[in-house]
Design a protein around this motif. Sequence first.
Motif, PDB file in Angstrom:
ATOM      1  N   HIS A  34      72.921  52.174  68.168  1.00 15.79           N
ATOM      2  CA  HIS A  34      72.595  52.462  67.002  1.00 15.79           C
ATOM      3  C   HIS A  34      73.956  52.699  66.259  1.00 15.79           C
ATOM      4  CE1 HIS A  34      68.934  52.921  68.987  1.00 15.79           C
ATOM      5  NE2 HIS A  34      68.270  53.248  68.155  1.00 15.79           N
ATOM      6  N   VAL A  35      74.304  51.390  64.922  1.00 14.96           N
ATOM      7  CA  VAL A  35      74.863  51.888  64.118  1.00 14.96           C
ATOM      8  C   VAL A  35      74.400  52.625  62.845  1.00 14.96           C
ATOM      9  CG1 VAL A  35      76.332  50.606  62.410  1.00 14.96           C
ATOM     10  CG2 VAL A  35      75.934  49.571  64.532  1.00 14.96           C
ATOM     11  N   VAL A  36      75.136  54.075  62.658  1.00 16.79           N
ATOM     12  CA  VAL A  36      73.926  55.062  61.597  1.00 16.79           C
ATOM     13  C   VAL A  36      74.706  54.843  60.332  1.00 16.79           C
ATOM     14  CG1 VAL A  36      73.551  57.322  60.814  1.00 16.79           C
ATOM     15  CG2 VAL A  36      73.421  56.403  63.612  1.00 16.79           C
ATOM     16  N   CYS A  37      74.900  54.260  59.617  1.00 20.90           N
ATOM     17  CA  CYS A  37      75.356  53.590  58.429  1.00 20.90           C
ATOM     18  C   CYS A  37      74.434  53.884  56.598  1.00 20.90           C
ATOM     19  CB  CYS A  37      76.118  52.214  58.019  1.00 20.90           C
ATOM     20  SG  CYS A  37      74.705  50.867  58.319  1.00 20.90           S
ATOM     21  N   ALA A  38      75.287  54.093  55.796  1.00 22.18           N
ATOM     22  CA  ALA A  38      75.288  54.337  54.104  1.00 22.18           C
ATOM     23  C   ALA A  38      74.483  52.902  53.915  1.00 22.18           C
ATOM     24  CB  ALA A  38      76.075  54.584  53.781  1.00 22.18           C
ATOM     25  N   THR A  39      73.586  53.438  52.643  1.00 23.52           N
ATOM     26  CA  THR A  39      72.766  52.156  51.733  1.00 23.52           C
ATOM     27  C   THR A  39      73.325  51.933  51.123  1.00 23.52           C
ATOM     28  OG1 THR A  39      71.177  52.311  53.290  1.00 23.52           O
ATOM     29  CG2 THR A  39      70.957  51.066  51.303  1.00 23.52           C
ATOM     30  N   HIS A  76      70.094  48.820  66.837  1.00 23.98           N
ATOM     31  CA  HIS A  76      69.266  48.873  65.721  1.00 23.98           C
ATOM     32  C   HIS A  76      70.445  49.337  64.625  1.00 23.98           C
ATOM     33  CE1 HIS A  76      66.132  48.538  68.039  1.00 23.98           C
ATOM     34  NE2 HIS A  76      66.571  49.270  68.486  1.00 23.98           N
ATOM     35  N   ALA A  77      70.399  48.818  63.169  1.00 17.91           N
ATOM     36  CA  ALA A  77      71.108  49.784  61.915  1.00 17.91           C
ATOM     37  C   ALA A  77      70.533  50.705  61.504  1.00 17.91           C
ATOM     38  CB  ALA A  77      71.750  48.672  61.134  1.00 17.91           C
ATOM     39  N   VAL A  78      71.223  52.032  61.408  1.00 17.59           N
ATOM     40  CA  VAL A  78      69.484  52.921  60.991  1.00 17.59           C
ATOM     41  C   VAL A  78      70.439  53.453  59.659  1.00 17.59           C
ATOM     42  CG1 VAL A  78      68.222  53.146  62.431  1.00 17.59           C
ATOM     43  CG2 VAL A  78      70.030  54.064  62.826  1.00 17.59           C
ATOM     44  N   THR A  79      69.609  54.409  59.107  1.00 21.49           N
ATOM     45  CA  THR A  79      70.534  54.562  57.655  1.00 21.49           C
ATOM     46  C   THR A  79      70.341  56.197  58.413  1.00 21.49           C
ATOM     47  OG1 THR A  79      68.155  55.867  57.350  1.00 21.49           O
ATOM     48  CG2 THR A  79      69.122  54.416  55.885  1.00 21.49           C
ATOM     49  N   LEU A  80      71.173  57.069  58.071  1.00 21.67           N
ATOM     50  CA  LEU A  80      71.446  58.807  57.975  1.00 21.67           C
ATOM     51  C   LEU A  80      69.578  59.369  58.666  1.00 21.67           C
ATOM     52  CD1 LEU A  80      73.573  60.299  58.885  1.00 21.67           C
ATOM     53  CD2 LEU A  80      74.190  62.010  56.554  1.00 21.67           C
ATOM     54  N   TRP A 132      68.893  62.336  61.157  1.00 23.78           N
ATOM     55  CA  TRP A 132      68.129  63.892  60.847  1.00 23.78           C
ATOM     56  C   TRP A 132      66.597  63.580  61.470  1.00 23.78           C
ATOM     57  CZ3 TRP A 132      72.275  65.793  60.621  1.00 23.78           C
ATOM     58  CH2 TRP A 132      73.274  65.560  60.120  1.00 23.78           C
ATOM     59  N   GLN A 133      65.604  62.512  60.989  1.00 20.74           N
ATOM     60  CA  GLN A 133      64.754  62.819  61.873  1.00 20.74           C
ATOM     61  C   GLN A 133      64.590  63.023  63.141  1.00 20.74           C
ATOM     62  OE1 GLN A 133      61.882  63.455  59.672  1.00 20.74           O
ATOM     63  NE2 GLN A 133      61.096  62.883  61.176  1.00 20.74           N
ATOM     64  N   SER A 134      64.991  61.898  63.759  1.00 21.43           N
ATOM     65  CA  SER A 134      65.095  61.972  65.720  1.00 21.43           C
ATOM     66  C   SER A 134      65.463  63.570  65.656  1.00 21.43           C
ATOM     67  CB  SER A 134      66.171  60.917  66.130  1.00 21.43           C
ATOM     68  OG  SER A 134      66.019  59.551  65.341  1.00 21.43           O
ATOM     69  N   ALA A 161      65.075  51.027  59.433  1.00 24.55           N
ATOM     70  CA  ALA A 161      66.091  50.027  59.122  1.00 24.55           C
ATOM     71  C   ALA A 161      66.950  50.057  57.185  1.00 24.55           C
ATOM     72  CB  ALA A 161      65.635  48.981  59.167  1.00 24.55           C
ATOM     73  N   VAL A 162      68.949  49.571  58.036  1.00 24.35           N
ATOM     74  CA  VAL A 162      69.758  49.508  56.772  1.00 24.35           C
ATOM     75  C   VAL A 162      68.928  48.000  56.148  1.00 24.35           C
ATOM     76  CG1 VAL A 162      72.191  49.062  56.153  1.00 24.35           C
ATOM     77  CG2 VAL A 162      70.769  51.087  58.204  1.00 24.35           C
ATOM     78  N   ARG A 163      68.979  48.083  55.311  1.00 25.40           N
ATOM     79  CA  ARG A 163      68.648  46.506  54.611  1.00 25.40           C
ATOM     80  C   ARG A 163      69.203  46.860  52.799  1.00 25.40           C
ATOM     81  NH1 ARG A 163      63.441  48.416  56.690  1.00 25.40           N
ATOM     82  NH2 ARG A 163      62.347  47.398  57.564  1.00 25.40           N
ATOM     83  N   ASP A 164      70.019  45.657  52.646  1.00 31.46           N
ATOM     84  CA  ASP A 164      70.724  45.294  51.326  1.00 31.46           C
ATOM     85  C   ASP A 164      71.160  43.929  51.206  1.00 31.46           C
ATOM     86  OD1 ASP A 164      72.868  45.321  49.602  1.00 31.46           O
ATOM     87  OD2 ASP A 164      74.426  46.219  50.900  1.00 31.46           O
ATOM     88  N   PRO A 165      69.672  43.264  50.528  1.00 30.32           N
ATOM     89  CA  PRO A 165      69.269  41.416  49.746  1.00 30.32           C
ATOM     90  C   PRO A 165      70.574  41.282  49.316  1.00 30.32           C
ATOM     91  CG  PRO A 165      67.256  43.700  49.673  1.00 30.32           C
ATOM     92  CD  PRO A 165      68.548  44.348  50.072  1.00 30.32           C
ATOM     93  N   ILE A 166      70.768  42.245  48.558  1.00 29.78           N
ATOM     94  CA  ILE A 166      71.647  41.840  47.760  1.00 29.78           C
ATOM     95  C   ILE A 166      73.466  41.499  48.041  1.00 29.78           C
ATOM     96  CG2 ILE A 166      73.136  42.209  45.750  1.00 29.78           C
ATOM     97  CD1 ILE A 166      70.971  44.139  44.379  1.00 29.78           C
ATOM     98  N   ARG A 167      73.707  42.407  49.145  1.00 31.32           N
ATOM     99  CA  ARG A 167      75.060  41.905  49.701  1.00 31.32           C
ATOM    100  C   ARG A 167      74.972  40.713  50.492  1.00 31.32           C
ATOM    101  NH1 ARG A 167      77.173  47.322  49.587  1.00 31.32           N
ATOM    102  NH2 ARG A 167      78.621  47.731  47.709  1.00 31.32           N
ATOM    103  N   GLU A 168      73.534  40.919  51.504  1.00 27.44           N
ATOM    104  CA  GLU A 168      72.996  39.982  52.556  1.00 27.44           C
ATOM    105  C   GLU A 168      73.388  38.634  52.345  1.00 27.44           C
ATOM    106  OE1 GLU A 168      70.032  40.640  55.207  1.00 27.44           O
ATOM    107  OE2 GLU A 168      70.274  43.072  54.548  1.00 27.44           O
ATOM    108  N   ALA A 169      72.548  38.409  51.016  1.00 29.57           N
ATOM    109  CA  ALA A 169      72.165  36.626  50.090  1.00 29.57           C
ATOM    110  C   ALA A 169      74.202  37.013  49.734  1.00 29.57           C
ATOM    111  CB  ALA A 169      71.616  37.696  49.378  1.00 29.57           C
ATOM    112  N   ALA A 170      74.961  37.213  49.576  1.00 25.69           N
ATOM    113  CA  ALA A 170      76.100  36.940  48.864  1.00 25.69           C
ATOM    114  C   ALA A 170      76.707  36.986  50.158  1.00 25.69           C
ATOM    115  CB  ALA A 170      76.544  38.392  48.028  1.00 25.69           C
ATOM    116  N   TRP A 171      76.493  37.764  51.173  1.00 23.67           N
ATOM    117  CA  TRP A 171      77.482  37.282  52.555  1.00 23.67           C
ATOM    118  C   TRP A 171      76.914  36.509  53.418  1.00 23.67           C
ATOM    119  CZ3 TRP A 171      77.556  43.171  54.396  1.00 23.67           C
ATOM    120  CH2 TRP A 171      78.734  44.067  53.569  1.00 23.67           C
TER     121      TRP A 171
END
Length: 130
Positions: A16-21, A38-42, A46-48, A61-71
Amino acid sequence: SGAHMIIATRPREATHVVCATPPRRTPKFLAAISVARHAVTLDWLWQSDQLGRAADEVAYAVRDPIREAAWGFDLSASLARTRAGERCLAGHALVLDHRARRPERKLKLPTDGELREIAECAGAVYLAKP
């Protein structure tokens, strides 16, 4: 009490990649995203811990539609391919041209070790020299 989790010491060991959003394109992120399931939020962490087991990753799940579109990629689709055993750079060999590190270029490139980790996690062979 709490979920049993181990912090991976190397990106290639991560499930799992635990990362910022939104996620930042750090060398660890770029390497781990090619092997993690999986890429998940912090909040997932805590919930786990509260549940005493791994929480459902989909809800965190980590989602970032703006950067995903840019990248030019879809993170959830990339992770699905990783779970299916695909490596995006399988069959490729990568080498960094020495001219890419010239100071006047002002590029913040990963170190050679970080580039090797990114390439190998993605399934490529990293060549130290052409």
